[in-house]
Write a protein that holds these residues in place. Structure first.
Motif, PDB file in Angstrom:
ATOM      1  N   SER A 136       0.826  -1.200   0.000  1.00 38.62           N
ATOM      2  CA  SER A 136       0.000   0.000   0.000  1.00 38.62           C
ATOM      3  C   SER A 136       0.865   1.257   0.000  1.00 38.62           C
ATOM      4  O   SER A 136       0.568   2.232  -0.714  1.00 38.62           O
ATOM      5  CB  SER A 136      -0.929  -0.001   1.211  1.00 38.62           C
ATOM      6  OG  SER A 136      -1.795   1.118   1.192  1.00 38.62           O
ATOM      7  N   LEU A 137       1.930   1.240   0.783  1.00 41.66           N
ATOM      8  CA  LEU A 137       2.852   2.376   0.791  1.00 41.66           C
ATOM      9  C   LEU A 137       3.467   2.592  -0.590  1.00 41.66           C
ATOM     10  O   LEU A 137       3.624   3.741  -1.037  1.00 41.66           O
ATOM     11  CB  LEU A 137       3.951   2.143   1.826  1.00 41.66           C
ATOM     12  CG  LEU A 137       3.577   2.395   3.293  1.00 41.66           C
ATOM     13  CD1 LEU A 137       4.714   1.959   4.210  1.00 41.66           C
ATOM     14  CD2 LEU A 137       3.250   3.871   3.523  1.00 41.66           C
ATOM     15  N   LEU A 138       3.808   1.495  -1.257  1.00 43.95           N
ATOM     16  CA  LEU A 138       4.346   1.622  -2.612  1.00 43.95           C
ATOM     17  C   LEU A 138       3.330   2.279  -3.543  1.00 43.95           C
ATOM     18  O   LEU A 138       3.683   3.140  -4.356  1.00 43.95           O
ATOM     19  CB  LEU A 138       4.738   0.238  -3.146  1.00 43.95           C
ATOM     20  CG  LEU A 138       5.935  -0.455  -2.485  1.00 43.95           C
ATOM     21  CD1 LEU A 138       6.150  -1.828  -3.102  1.00 43.95           C
ATOM     22  CD2 LEU A 138       7.198   0.390  -2.624  1.00 43.95           C
ATOM     23  N   GLY A 139       2.078   1.859  -3.420  1.00 44.44           N
ATOM     24  CA  GLY A 139       1.037   2.446  -4.248  1.00 44.44           C
ATOM     25  C   GLY A 139       0.826   3.922  -3.946  1.00 44.44           C
ATOM     26  O   GLY A 139       0.660   4.739  -4.871  1.00 44.44           O
ATOM     27  N   ILE A 140       0.842   4.291  -2.671  1.00 47.56           N
ATOM     28  CA  ILE A 140       0.645   5.689  -2.280  1.00 47.56           C
ATOM     29  C   ILE A 140       1.811   6.549  -2.762  1.00 47.56           C
ATOM     30  O   ILE A 140       1.619   7.622  -3.355  1.00 47.56           O
ATOM     31  CB  ILE A 140       0.490   5.797  -0.745  1.00 47.56           C
ATOM     32  CG1 ILE A 140      -0.797   5.096  -0.297  1.00 47.56           C
ATOM     33  CG2 ILE A 140       0.478   7.254  -0.313  1.00 47.56           C
ATOM     34  CD1 ILE A 140      -0.882   4.906   1.202  1.00 47.56           C
ATOM     35  N   LEU A 141       3.033   6.092  -2.518  1.00 51.98           N
ATOM     36  CA  LEU A 141       4.209   6.837  -2.962  1.00 51.98           C
ATOM     37  C   LEU A 141       4.252   6.945  -4.482  1.00 51.98           C
ATOM     38  O   LEU A 141       4.637   7.983  -5.036  1.00 51.98           O
ATOM     39  CB  LEU A 141       5.475   6.152  -2.440  1.00 51.98           C
ATOM     40  CG  LEU A 141       5.661   6.161  -0.910  1.00 51.98           C
ATOM     41  CD1 LEU A 141       6.881   5.324  -0.523  1.00 51.98           C
ATOM     42  CD2 LEU A 141       5.807   7.583  -0.398  1.00 51.98           C
ATOM     43  N   GLY A 142       3.855   5.859  -5.146  1.00 54.19           N
ATOM     44  CA  GLY A 142       3.824   5.895  -6.593  1.00 54.19           C
ATOM     45  C   GLY A 142       2.791   6.874  -7.115  1.00 54.19           C
ATOM     46  O   GLY A 142       3.038   7.608  -8.087  1.00 54.19           O
ATOM     47  N   TYR A 143       1.638   6.923  -6.487  1.00 55.52           N
ATOM     48  CA  TYR A 143       0.573   7.825  -6.943  1.00 55.52           C
ATOM     49  C   TYR A 143       1.006   9.284  -6.860  1.00 55.52           C
ATOM     50  O   TYR A 143       0.706  10.088  -7.744  1.00 55.52           O
ATOM     51  CB  TYR A 143      -0.686   7.602  -6.101  1.00 55.52           C
ATOM     52  CG  TYR A 143      -1.857   8.445  -6.561  1.00 55.52           C
ATOM     53  CD1 TYR A 143      -2.676   8.006  -7.598  1.00 55.52           C
ATOM     54  CD2 TYR A 143      -2.117   9.679  -5.981  1.00 55.52           C
ATOM     55  CE1 TYR A 143      -3.738   8.790  -8.044  1.00 55.52           C
ATOM     56  CE2 TYR A 143      -3.168  10.466  -6.413  1.00 55.52           C
ATOM     57  CZ  TYR A 143      -3.984  10.010  -7.448  1.00 55.52           C
ATOM     58  OH  TYR A 143      -5.029  10.797  -7.886  1.00 55.52           O
ATOM     59  N   PHE A 144       1.725   9.617  -5.795  1.00 57.87           N
ATOM     60  CA  PHE A 144       2.170  11.005  -5.625  1.00 57.87           C
ATOM     61  C   PHE A 144       3.582  11.238  -6.169  1.00 57.87           C
ATOM     62  O   PHE A 144       4.188  12.287  -5.901  1.00 57.87           O
ATOM     63  CB  PHE A 144       2.116  11.382  -4.139  1.00 57.87           C
ATOM     64  CG  PHE A 144       0.718  11.502  -3.606  1.00 57.87           C
ATOM     65  CD1 PHE A 144      -0.095  12.564  -3.965  1.00 57.87           C
ATOM     66  CD2 PHE A 144       0.193  10.512  -2.770  1.00 57.87           C
ATOM     67  CE1 PHE A 144      -1.392  12.668  -3.481  1.00 57.87           C
ATOM     68  CE2 PHE A 144      -1.096  10.603  -2.282  1.00 57.87           C
ATOM     69  CZ  PHE A 144      -1.902  11.683  -2.644  1.00 57.87           C
ATOM     70  N   HIS A 145       4.120  10.256  -6.933  1.00 61.36           N
ATOM     71  CA  HIS A 145       5.436  10.393  -7.576  1.00 61.36           C
ATOM     72  C   HIS A 145       6.489  10.842  -6.561  1.00 61.36           C
ATOM     73  O   HIS A 145       7.230  11.820  -6.769  1.00 61.36           O
ATOM     74  CB  HIS A 145       5.371  11.378  -8.736  1.00 61.36           C
ATOM     75  CG  HIS A 145       4.360  11.010  -9.769  1.00 61.36           C
ATOM     76  ND1 HIS A 145       4.550   9.985 -10.668  1.00 61.36           N
ATOM     77  CD2 HIS A 145       3.117  11.513 -10.031  1.00 61.36           C
ATOM     78  CE1 HIS A 145       3.489   9.882 -11.455  1.00 61.36           C
ATOM     79  NE2 HIS A 145       2.596  10.780 -11.082  1.00 61.36           N
ATOM     80  N   ALA A 146       6.562  10.123  -5.449  1.00 62.08           N
ATOM     81  CA  ALA A 146       7.426  10.510  -4.333  1.00 62.08           C
ATOM     82  C   ALA A 146       8.902  10.313  -4.626  1.00 62.08           C
ATOM     83  O   ALA A 146       9.754  10.904  -3.955  1.00 62.08           O
ATOM     84  CB  ALA A 146       7.038   9.723  -3.087  1.00 62.08           C
ATOM     85  N   PHE A 147       9.238   9.519  -5.637  1.00 61.20           N
ATOM     86  CA  PHE A 147      10.638   9.300  -5.978  1.00 61.20           C
ATOM     87  C   PHE A 147      10.722   8.929  -7.459  1.00 61.20           C
ATOM     88  O   PHE A 147       9.720   8.505  -8.059  1.00 61.20           O
ATOM     89  CB  PHE A 147      11.269   8.202  -5.106  1.00 61.20           C
ATOM     90  CG  PHE A 147      10.524   6.895  -5.128  1.00 61.20           C
ATOM     91  CD1 PHE A 147      10.808   5.923  -6.080  1.00 61.20           C
ATOM     92  CD2 PHE A 147       9.531   6.638  -4.184  1.00 61.20           C
ATOM     93  CE1 PHE A 147      10.121   4.725  -6.099  1.00 61.20           C
ATOM     94  CE2 PHE A 147       8.836   5.442  -4.192  1.00 61.20           C
ATOM     95  CZ  PHE A 147       9.137   4.481  -5.153  1.00 61.20           C
ATOM     96  N   PRO A 148      11.877   9.089  -8.080  1.00 61.55           N
ATOM     97  CA  PRO A 148      12.016   8.786  -9.513  1.00 61.55           C
ATOM     98  C   PRO A 148      11.659   7.327  -9.808  1.00 61.55           C
ATOM     99  O   PRO A 148      12.104   6.407  -9.116  1.00 61.55           O
ATOM    100  CB  PRO A 148      13.501   9.058  -9.784  1.00 61.55           C
ATOM    101  CG  PRO A 148      13.913  10.019  -8.718  1.00 61.55           C
ATOM    102  CD  PRO A 148      13.113   9.656  -7.511  1.00 61.55           C
ATOM    103  N   GLY A 149      10.854   7.131 -10.834  1.00 64.32           N
ATOM    104  CA  GLY A 149      10.442   5.787 -11.218  1.00 64.32           C
ATOM    105  C   GLY A 149       9.274   5.252 -10.417  1.00 64.32           C
ATOM    106  O   GLY A 149       8.867   4.094 -10.597  1.00 64.32           O
TER     107      GLY A 149
END
Length: 428
Positions: A136-149
């Protein structure tokens, strides 16, 4: 027992206990891996294939209580094999049926190990909760583009975590969410803040998946769970605690939703996805039109048309587990699946409120099965790994109940390790 036998038993006990601990840890790690399915075969398949082999070699036993589940899933997959005969080009059809058969084996495996020891249930759910929070954290960080890639954890601007599809990612988070809710309402209050924080992460992951099925499953699951807990608990003070904590959780979730909707991107996609019927549902050859045509067509195809064929005849796949059972597994598969699902729901309901050590886990798994049966009307769930885990848990707990009724004194020692003649370990 002779002195020699007694000495041998005392010497062997630490080894058996060690093997049992290792085996349970391997199961927990396998459940954890179920939260990471970006590519197929996923690490989960590879790990579980090895684990199943080891356990069966060491003497895993299928009892008469879980044998009906084996028979129904076997018939379901035989239907899938028969449907292959209707395909002009086999293509990926055999692999599809092979995956179905493998997942059926995992359900039997989970049922067998739960029946052997109910103490594996907290390990399973804790591993599931850790996997859910992580993905879930991966999905949240991915949604907000928290890091490159980070966009690798999204699809069509929807969070998908370490899954291929947001529509699988969202429902995967629901059973561990129910586990956390139950822990908050019935567990120690000093652990409630940690569980509440983890629940908030899962709730945000479900929300950002923008899966209407996951939203409905999440809300329905929590409502049914609280209702069942209120039915079971007779203490007025405990019921008041449940109501107060439930209201607090609802207020927290609503506040979090309001904050999330302040982001224009989130607000726009939510407004679009919140519509009950999307354009692709009601249009010509849309979801509902395909359902109608597909069911009519299958009335003349007792062996089905083969796995993945429906998607080549229409713009998209079936998106309906009942139609999927008919097209990919034929009439035999359809009848077997419906029978298996009905038996699972009945067994869980029959034992739902009994005062047993495994009752909370049965309740959560049963609600999960019921909810997934409901969303199966708009999505295919025949290859969802966590659904087979839920089946296994419900049947394993039902087997525990049957053994408890037949031998109450022995059932209290059900978590103990037993050996069988000729086997190093009867069950890990």
């Amino acid at each position: 027992m002779s002195a020699v036998e007694a000495t041998h038993s005392r010497v062997a006990q630490p080894q058996r206990a060690t093997l049992r601990l290792i085996g349970s840890a391997m199961v927990a790690f396998g459940v954890f891996l179920s939260g990471f399915v970006i590519n197929e075969p996923a690490p989960y398949e590879l790990w579980m294939a090895a684990l199943l082999g080891i356990w069966f070699i060491l003497g895993l036993r299928i009892s008469r209580f879980t044998a009906p589940l084996l028979a129904l899933l076997l018939a379901f997959n035989i239907g899938g094999m028969l449907s292959l005969t209707q395909m002009k080009d086999l293509g990926a059809g055999p692999m599809y049926v092979a995956v179905s058969s493998f997942l059926a084996l995992t359900a039997i495996f989970y049922a067998a190990i739960v029946e052997e020891s109910h103490r594996r249930l907290p390990l399973i759910f804790n591993a599931w909760a850790f996997a859910a929070v992580f993905t879930s954290l991966l999905g949240i960080l991915g949604y907000f583009h928290a890091f490159p890639g980070a966009e690798v954890f999204t699809l069509y601007d929807r969070a998908k975590g370490a899954f291929q599809d947001p529509n699988v990612f969202g429902p995967f988070l629901v059973p561990p969410s129910l586990y956390l809710v139950h822990g908050i309402l019935a567990g120690k209050l000093r652990m409630a803040p940690i569980k509440a924080f983890a629940l908030l992460i899962l709730a945000l992951g479900v929300f950002l998946s923008f899966s209407r099925a996951a939203w409905g499953l999440f809300l329905l699951g929590i409502v049914i769970l609280v209702f069942c807990m209120l039915l079971k608990e007779r203490s007025g003070a405990f019921r008041l605690r449940i109501l107060i904590l439930s209201l607090a959780a609802i207020m927290l979730l609503v506040a979090s939703l309001v904050v999330a909707l302040q982001f224009p991107k989130v607000n726009a996609l939510f407004s679009s996805r919140a519509q009950l019927v999307q354009q692709y549902d009601g249009e010509h050859l849309g979801r509902f039109d395909r359902h109608r045509i597909g069911f009519t067509m299958m009335m003349e195809r007792p062996l089905g048309i083969g796995p993945l064929v429906f998607g080549t005849m229409f713009p998209e796949d079936e998106h309906n587990i009942w139609l999927k059972s008919l097209t990919s597994y034929g009439w035999l598969g359809f009848v077997s699946y419906v029978a298996m699902l009905c038996c699972t729901i009945y067994l869980g309901f029959k034992n739902l409120l009994r005062d047993r050590p495994w009752q909370p886990y049965l309740m959560i798994a049963w609600i999960g099965v019921l909810g997934h049966a409901a969303i199966g009307n708009v999505i295919d769930i025949d290859h969802w790994r966590h659904v087979y885990l839920l089946f296994g848990i419900v049947w394993g707990c039902a087997a525990l109940e049957e053994r408890h009724k037949r031998n109450p004194a022995g059932a209290r020692r059900i978590s103990g390790l037993r050996t069988s003649d000729g086997a190093l370990v009867s069950h890990l």
